[in-house]
Design an enzyme around this catalytic site. Sequence first.
Site, short mmCIF file in Angstrom:
data_model
loop_
_atom_site.label_atom_id
_atom_site.label_comp_id
_atom_site.label_asym_id
_atom_site.label_seq_id
_atom_site.Cartn_x
_atom_site.Cartn_y
_atom_site.Cartn_z
N LYS A 1 0.86 -1.19 0.00
CA LYS A 1 0.00 0.00 0.00
C LYS A 1 0.89 1.23 0.00
CE LYS A 1 -4.09 -0.21 0.75
NZ LYS A 1 -5.23 -0.46 -0.18
N THR B 1 -3.11 -5.63 0.91
CA THR B 1 -2.54 -4.30 1.04
C THR B 1 -3.32 -3.47 2.04
OG1 THR B 1 -3.82 -3.37 -0.81
CG2 THR B 1 -1.69 -4.37 -1.33
N ARG C 1 29.69 34.03 -10.79
CA ARG C 1 28.32 33.65 -11.12
C ARG C 1 27.54 33.28 -9.87
NH1 ARG C 1 27.95 27.40 -13.36
NH2 ARG C 1 29.13 26.44 -11.66
N GLN D 1 29.91 20.07 -9.67
CA GLN D 1 30.43 18.75 -9.29
C GLN D 1 31.40 18.86 -8.11
OE1 GLN D 1 30.00 19.79 -12.42
NE2 GLN D 1 29.69 18.09 -13.86
N HIS E 1 20.02 27.64 -13.16
CA HIS E 1 20.80 28.66 -13.87
C HIS E 1 20.24 30.07 -13.64
CE1 HIS E 1 22.96 25.50 -15.91
NE2 HIS E 1 21.83 24.97 -16.35
#
Length: 311
Positions: A13, A58, A184, A232, A260
């Site tokens: 479930k 379930t 940035r 990264q 971005h």
Amino acid sequence: MTRFVLGQNQYGKAENRVVKITRDGDTHHIKDLNVSVALSGDMEEVHRSGSNANVLPTDTTKNTVFAFAKEHGIDSAEDFGVKLARHFVDNNEPIHRARIRIEEYGWERIETSQSGARFVGADEIAHSFVRKGQETRVAQITYDGHGIQVLSGFKDLTVLNTTNSEFWGFLKDKYTTLQEDYDRILATTVSTWWRHNWDGIDSHAPNWDRSYNGVRKHALQAFAETYSYSLQQTLFEMGVRVLNSRDEVDEIRFSMPNKHHFRSDLSPFGIDNEAKDGAVYYAADRPYGLIEATILRDGAEQLIPVDMTNL
């Protein structure tokens, strides 16, 4: 005659929304969970002939979730999931494996005003909450009758650095139009899972809430304190900081979309828009770069499924 083989299968479930209120006098506490149960085991016959002899309904799994919330309370998502997983496997012979996946929605107490305290009494207002608007806590507990695997994590935690991020020196081909950027905005929405090295055999389980808060704190501190040349690199530093700081964690996986922010081109209007002067940015919602990786202790086995976080 062609014979067909039953592959991996599970049932249960999904998305049982259970809210448990604990009353400590006039002070109330709330746990708000979304619990999904998946069971596997001796299920060949139900698939081949429709015999339900080995099937726990379930609906029963749903009832168990709510009954356990009342009978055992909810100390943490992880502890609750461990109790459920052990129950389904240890008490139902045909069931060999249980996976409990939980989302926890946080609430915080509403702070009352001084004027309200005069009319109602501040000590009496300990039952009003506002839903937290940051991340959603998640947990997954898997039990096969022998060992337990506990994964903890969170999703949808949006973070942003307004500077100390660059992106340049990247591979270029004839289709590359992106300009190098030496100042940035770095923004992402962090989703992460980490694996505890506790296997359920040792009775001393981690303090799940303390562990969660510690991982979250160290991941966020690493995001803030890393001078980033790529998302990264930031992701890796977040994982390393967590593993260095939390001995109970052996593996952590991140999924981090690059939200971005592009500087608006205001040159047609004769306006400079440089980062050093406090630029105006266009926040792009899609498409987005999606950065994902797992960081492990040396010698640890990678066990967190990659498809738990990826698009």
